[in-house]
Scaffold this motif. Structure first.
Motif, PDB file in Angstrom:
ATOM      1  N   GLU A 127       0.847  -1.106  -0.019  1.00 40.35           N
ATOM      2  CA  GLU A 127       0.072  -0.025  -0.045  1.00 40.35           C
ATOM      3  C   GLU A 127       0.961   1.231   0.097  1.00 40.35           C
ATOM      4  OE1 GLU A 127      -2.347  -0.796   3.467  1.00 40.35           O
ATOM      5  OE2 GLU A 127      -0.722   0.034   4.859  1.00 40.35           O
ATOM      6  N   ARG A 128       0.294   2.390  -0.369  1.00 41.02           N
ATOM      7  CA  ARG A 128       1.352   3.681  -0.638  1.00 41.02           C
ATOM      8  C   ARG A 128       1.913   3.921   0.832  1.00 41.02           C
ATOM      9  NH1 ARG A 128       1.341   5.687  -5.406  1.00 41.02           N
ATOM     10  NH2 ARG A 128      -0.300   5.054  -6.922  1.00 41.02           N
ATOM     11  N   ALA A 129       1.154   3.720   1.698  1.00 44.75           N
ATOM     12  CA  ALA A 129       1.707   4.226   3.066  1.00 44.75           C
ATOM     13  C   ALA A 129       2.560   3.248   3.777  1.00 44.75           C
ATOM     14  CB  ALA A 129       0.494   4.382   4.230  1.00 44.75           C
ATOM     15  N   ALA A 130       3.025   2.011   2.982  1.00 42.34           N
ATOM     16  CA  ALA A 130       4.127   1.154   3.530  1.00 42.34           C
ATOM     17  C   ALA A 130       5.407   1.620   3.816  1.00 42.34           C
ATOM     18  CB  ALA A 130       4.004  -0.255   2.740  1.00 42.34           C
ATOM     19  N   SER A 131       6.057   1.127   4.710  1.00 40.54           N
ATOM     20  CA  SER A 131       7.544   1.392   4.831  1.00 40.54           C
ATOM     21  C   SER A 131       8.515   0.783   3.850  1.00 40.54           C
ATOM     22  CB  SER A 131       8.123   1.383   6.334  1.00 40.54           C
ATOM     23  OG  SER A 131       8.021  -0.170   6.455  1.00 40.54           O
ATOM     24  N   LEU A 132       9.576   1.377   3.703  1.00 36.83           N
ATOM     25  CA  LEU A 132      10.473   0.684   2.710  1.00 36.83           C
ATOM     26  C   LEU A 132      10.536  -0.776   2.976  1.00 36.83           C
ATOM     27  CD1 LEU A 132      12.589   0.821   0.533  1.00 36.83           C
ATOM     28  CD2 LEU A 132      14.098   1.679   2.129  1.00 36.83           C
ATOM     29  N   GLU A 133      10.993  -1.092   4.421  1.00 38.82           N
ATOM     30  CA  GLU A 133      11.347  -2.267   5.035  1.00 38.82           C
ATOM     31  C   GLU A 133      10.200  -3.167   4.725  1.00 38.82           C
ATOM     32  OE1 GLU A 133      14.276  -3.510   6.040  1.00 38.82           O
ATOM     33  OE2 GLU A 133      14.773  -1.177   5.261  1.00 38.82           O
ATOM     34  N   GLN A 134       8.848  -2.775   4.986  1.00 41.79           N
ATOM     35  CA  GLN A 134       7.752  -3.443   4.620  1.00 41.79           C
ATOM     36  C   GLN A 134       7.544  -3.972   3.054  1.00 41.79           C
ATOM     37  OE1 GLN A 134       4.788  -0.872   6.114  1.00 41.79           O
ATOM     38  NE2 GLN A 134       4.439  -2.284   7.894  1.00 41.79           N
ATOM     39  N   ALA A 135       8.026  -2.901   2.316  1.00 36.58           N
ATOM     40  CA  ALA A 135       7.788  -3.050   0.742  1.00 36.58           C
ATOM     41  C   ALA A 135       8.937  -3.929   0.250  1.00 36.58           C
ATOM     42  CB  ALA A 135       7.858  -1.661   0.177  1.00 36.58           C
ATOM     43  N   GLN A 136      10.109  -4.217   0.734  1.00 38.47           N
ATOM     44  CA  GLN A 136      11.140  -5.033   0.396  1.00 38.47           C
ATOM     45  C   GLN A 136      10.859  -6.457   0.980  1.00 38.47           C
ATOM     46  OE1 GLN A 136      13.158  -4.401  -1.734  1.00 38.47           O
ATOM     47  NE2 GLN A 136      14.377  -2.306  -1.663  1.00 38.47           N
ATOM     48  N   GLU A 137      10.184  -6.742   2.081  1.00 40.79           N
ATOM     49  CA  GLU A 137       9.928  -7.907   2.352  1.00 40.79           C
ATOM     50  C   GLU A 137       8.845  -8.308   1.709  1.00 40.79           C
ATOM     51  OE1 GLU A 137      10.051 -11.048   5.671  1.00 40.79           O
ATOM     52  OE2 GLU A 137      11.358  -9.470   4.928  1.00 40.79           O
ATOM     53  N   ASN A 138       7.753  -7.457   1.179  1.00 39.78           N
ATOM     54  CA  ASN A 138       6.714  -7.790   0.392  1.00 39.78           C
ATOM     55  C   ASN A 138       7.223  -8.239  -0.921  1.00 39.78           C
ATOM     56  OD1 ASN A 138       3.901  -8.239  -0.187  1.00 39.78           O
ATOM     57  ND2 ASN A 138       4.358  -6.465  -1.399  1.00 39.78           N
ATOM     58  N   LYS A 139       8.378  -7.640  -1.544  1.00 34.88           N
ATOM     59  CA  LYS A 139       8.879  -8.088  -2.627  1.00 34.88           C
ATOM     60  C   LYS A 139       9.267  -9.270  -2.760  1.00 34.88           C
ATOM     61  CE  LYS A 139      12.965  -7.317  -3.813  1.00 34.88           C
ATOM     62  NZ  LYS A 139      13.517  -6.194  -4.092  1.00 34.88           N
ATOM     63  N   TYR A 140      10.200  -9.645  -1.522  1.00 35.16           N
ATOM     64  CA  TYR A 140      10.691 -11.224  -1.443  1.00 35.16           C
ATOM     65  C   TYR A 140       9.721 -12.148  -1.528  1.00 35.16           C
ATOM     66  CZ  TYR A 140      15.525  -9.144  -0.854  1.00 35.16           C
ATOM     67  OH  TYR A 140      16.579  -8.585  -1.220  1.00 35.16           O
ATOM     68  N   ARG A 141       8.399 -11.628  -0.746  1.00 37.73           N
ATOM     69  CA  ARG A 141       7.538 -12.556  -0.530  1.00 37.73           C
ATOM     70  C   ARG A 141       6.753 -12.943  -1.853  1.00 37.73           C
ATOM     71  NH1 ARG A 141       2.633 -12.221  -2.260  1.00 37.73           N
ATOM     72  NH2 ARG A 141       2.723  -9.699  -1.885  1.00 37.73           N
ATOM     73  N   LEU A 142       6.680 -11.911  -2.750  1.00 41.34           N
ATOM     74  CA  LEU A 142       6.024 -11.957  -3.961  1.00 41.34           C
ATOM     75  C   LEU A 142       6.840 -13.012  -4.896  1.00 41.34           C
ATOM     76  CD1 LEU A 142       3.908 -11.117  -5.852  1.00 41.34           C
ATOM     77  CD2 LEU A 142       5.264  -9.043  -6.590  1.00 41.34           C
ATOM     78  N   VAL A 143       8.184 -12.614  -4.869  1.00 39.76           N
ATOM     79  CA  VAL A 143       9.284 -13.626  -5.691  1.00 39.76           C
ATOM     80  C   VAL A 143       8.898 -15.038  -5.077  1.00 39.76           C
ATOM     81  CG1 VAL A 143      11.476 -14.232  -6.389  1.00 39.76           C
ATOM     82  CG2 VAL A 143      10.594 -11.756  -6.157  1.00 39.76           C
ATOM     83  N   PHE A 144       9.132 -15.268  -3.964  1.00 39.23           N
ATOM     84  CA  PHE A 144       9.061 -16.670  -3.281  1.00 39.23           C
ATOM     85  C   PHE A 144       7.703 -17.226  -3.716  1.00 39.23           C
ATOM     86  CE2 PHE A 144       8.081 -19.604   0.034  1.00 39.23           C
ATOM     87  CZ  PHE A 144       9.407 -20.220   0.231  1.00 39.23           C
ATOM     88  N   GLU A 145       6.606 -16.441  -3.586  1.00 36.46           N
ATOM     89  CA  GLU A 145       5.297 -17.123  -3.951  1.00 36.46           C
ATOM     90  C   GLU A 145       5.390 -17.306  -5.601  1.00 36.46           C
ATOM     91  OE1 GLU A 145       2.121 -15.117  -2.136  1.00 36.46           O
ATOM     92  OE2 GLU A 145       2.738 -15.648  -0.040  1.00 36.46           O
ATOM     93  N   LYS A 146       5.532 -16.406  -6.346  1.00 35.30           N
ATOM     94  CA  LYS A 146       5.425 -16.457  -7.740  1.00 35.30           C
ATOM     95  C   LYS A 146       6.307 -17.816  -8.070  1.00 35.30           C
ATOM     96  CE  LYS A 146       4.653 -11.998  -9.642  1.00 35.30           C
ATOM     97  NZ  LYS A 146       5.447 -10.915 -10.322  1.00 35.30           N
ATOM     98  N   LEU A 147       7.288 -17.999  -7.612  1.00 33.75           N
ATOM     99  CA  LEU A 147       8.292 -19.500  -8.007  1.00 33.75           C
ATOM    100  C   LEU A 147       7.666 -20.817  -7.103  1.00 33.75           C
ATOM    101  CD1 LEU A 147      11.925 -17.716  -7.240  1.00 33.75           C
ATOM    102  CD2 LEU A 147      10.931 -18.381  -9.469  1.00 33.75           C
ATOM    103  N   ASP A 148       6.624 -20.445  -6.464  1.00 31.13           N
ATOM    104  CA  ASP A 148       6.023 -21.518  -5.701  1.00 31.13           C
ATOM    105  C   ASP A 148       6.951 -22.629  -4.999  1.00 31.13           C
ATOM    106  OD1 ASP A 148       3.699 -23.060  -5.407  1.00 31.13           O
ATOM    107  OD2 ASP A 148       3.736 -24.240  -7.218  1.00 31.13           O
ATOM    108  N   LEU A 149       7.747 -21.775  -4.329  1.00 29.42           N
ATOM    109  CA  LEU A 149       8.745 -22.732  -3.491  1.00 29.42           C
ATOM    110  C   LEU A 149       8.087 -23.168  -2.114  1.00 29.42           C
ATOM    111  CD1 LEU A 149      11.623 -20.252  -4.051  1.00 29.42           C
ATOM    112  CD2 LEU A 149      11.745 -22.596  -4.561  1.00 29.42           C
ATOM    113  N   LYS A 150       8.564 -24.395  -1.834  1.00 28.13           N
ATOM    114  CA  LYS A 150       8.184 -24.995  -0.546  1.00 28.13           C
ATOM    115  C   LYS A 150       9.386 -25.585   0.185  1.00 28.13           C
ATOM    116  CE  LYS A 150       4.068 -26.713  -3.084  1.00 28.13           C
ATOM    117  NZ  LYS A 150       4.353 -25.638  -4.158  1.00 28.13           N
ATOM    118  N   PRO A 151       9.195 -25.762   1.564  1.00 27.64           N
ATOM    119  CA  PRO A 151      10.179 -26.096   2.211  1.00 27.64           C
ATOM    120  C   PRO A 151      10.752 -27.414   1.675  1.00 27.64           C
ATOM    121  CG  PRO A 151       8.548 -25.628   3.760  1.00 27.64           C
ATOM    122  CD  PRO A 151       7.816 -25.644   2.388  1.00 27.64           C
ATOM    123  N   GLY A 152      12.259 -27.583   1.520  1.00 33.21           N
ATOM    124  CA  GLY A 152      13.143 -28.457   1.157  1.00 33.21           C
ATOM    125  C   GLY A 152      13.288 -28.315  -0.536  1.00 33.21           C
ATOM    126  N   ASP A 153      12.613 -27.399  -1.098  1.00 35.10           N
ATOM    127  CA  ASP A 153      13.224 -26.975  -2.399  1.00 35.10           C
ATOM    128  C   ASP A 153      14.599 -26.516  -2.459  1.00 35.10           C
ATOM    129  OD1 ASP A 153      10.737 -27.951  -3.683  1.00 35.10           O
ATOM    130  OD2 ASP A 153       9.928 -26.159  -3.795  1.00 35.10           O
TER     131      ASP A 153
END
Length: 441
Positions: free
Chosen positions: A187-213
């Protein structure tokens, strides 16, 4: 870096007034209807006295820089050296002043008569090139003469020029995430740290990674994606051509107790011997490898993936596929030597043309990068004195200028940021993936 408007011919001609002042020369090449204030060391001035923003040319050296490189490069040289001051902004964040300047200044082509008058008024001494600020890399033609473009050795030197400035300095600019790529703001009010964590979350989920991968992160920087994946139970290997990044990242891995799952190597990606990865992330590297090398790069990645494995390519792009691939002189000399950009269509085409990879999603995060740069400038402003003490005022000024200029570029659609997701097919051209996107936006 932002660019300035260009016009047809100068509307004024001062050649009948004798020697021109520096302010008159500015008017001759930028127009006499300026909304910014221009002052010069010869005592002359132009533009409204009460203008909020302006340019102060404070030394003859600055004039020489502007004359010998009449482009963004000359402006940058004069600014970084302190010979040109942007009035109405702080060196850590000159965004407002730079935007006003680029909105107002429309460089014109002087008539031959005016150009002759400018030359006489300046004197031939200002047309003799002088040494650039020490932060400047060799010009492209010198680098080409001294090493094969995008060879392992030359790529390592280019990465060293930009990324091995100082880990401490990067901590001041990037903040706790130590992430030097576009964030994704939930969201527009998010902090830089929240946005960077969200970027990594987005990449992780797009790659459909699971424990052990197993994940390979190419151009991993300070290991943010590697550590994020390891915290989710994924075994992650990152590689970077920056020795300082690798050392910082390995220490962070140890400090977080992730050594069983995470590793960052000081290595060229082409030297990775392991294979059969479940996913490959390439976050902010494609800009460095050269458009002519895309096919080889994506073929390499295809060879590292298992069937059904996925690639997430995240990189700066151009808004079309026709523009000159090479960066401008300022970016090439001061920021990303040998860097090249092209449109997302070219990236997708190169991925498709190697065969065996299917592009299943792409999206543009252009506005997110403008916001990321805004927050990096704010960090530099907050830590200005410490940053100057760490790397010197010239380098700190360079970073403030570069980030503010790039912010304007993303805001004005001069550049974009695309994520492209692809999957490795089996030998029959099929693969088992969900029918619709499986990640949260």
């Amino acid at each position: 870096m932002t660019t300035f408007k260009s016009g047809s011919s100068a509307p004024i001609d001062h050649t009948d007034t004798g020697k021109l002042t520096l302010a008159q020369i500015v008017e001759a090449v930028a127009g006499d209807d300026l909304n910014i204030r221009v002052t010069a060391y010869d005592g002359s001035s132009a533009g409204p006295e009460d203008a909020q923003f302006g340019l102060d040319l404070v030394s003859p050296r600055g004039t020489t820089y502007l004359v010998t490189a009449p482009s963004d490069l000359g402006l940058a040289r004069a600014y970084i050296s302190g010979d040109l001051v942007l009035r109405g902004g702080h060196p850590a964040d000159p965004y407002e002043a730079l935007r006003a300047l680029s909105d107002d200044v429309s460089f014109k082509r002087p008539s031959a008569r005016t150009l002759a008058a400018i030359t006489r008024s300046l004197g031939l001494e200002h047309f003799k090139p002088i040494a650039p600020p020490p932060q400047e890399a060799l010009p492209r033609w010198r680098r080409i003469a001294e090493g094969l473009r995008h060879s392992k050795t030359r790529d390592a030197e280019a990465i060293h020029h930009h990324y091995d400035v100082s880990n401490t300095f990067y901590e001041y600019v990037l903040g706790p995430s130590m992430t030097y790529t576009c964030a994704c703001y939930p969201e527009r009010a998010a902090s830089l740290e929240q946005a960077q964590e969200n970027k990594y979350r987005l990449v992780f989920e797009k790659l459909d990674l699971k424990p052990g991968d197993r994940l390979l992160d190419i151009g991993c920087g300070w290991g943010g994606m590697v550590r994020y994946a390891a915290r989710q139970g994924v075994k992650a290997l990152g590689v970077t051509l920056s020795r300082e990044q690798a050392e910082w990242a390995q220490k962070a891995i140890v400090d977080e107790g992730l050594t069983d799952l995470a590793e960052v190597r000081y290595s060229d990606y082409r030297d990775v011997s392991e294979g059969d990865f479940d996913a490959v992330s390439s976050i902010g590297l494609t800009e460095h490898i050269g458009v002519a090398n895309y096919a080889g790069y994506f073929s390499f990645i295809r060879g590292k993936l298992r069937v059904g494995g996925k690639l997430l390519n995240h990189c700066i792009t151009r808004p079309d596929n026709k523009a000159n691939k090479r960066a401008g002189s300022f970016i090439d000399r001061y920021v990303f030597p040998d860097g090249e950009l092209t449109g997302s269509g070219t990236i997708i085409t190169k991925l498709q043309d190697i065969g065996g990879m299917e592009v299943i999603h792409e999206e543009n995060l252009r506005e997110h990068y403008a916001m990321t740069l805004r927050d990096w400038n704010a960090n530099l402003l907050e830590n200005w004195d410490a940053a100057v003490a760490e790397v010197g005022e010239g380098t700190a000024r360079l970073w403030g200028l570069y980030m503010a200029g790039c912010r304007i570029g993303f805001e004005r659609n001069v550049v974009q940021l695309h994520q492209v997701l692809a999957v490795k097919l089996d030998d029959k051209g099929s693969v088992n993936v969900p029918l619709r996107p499986w990640w949260r936006p």
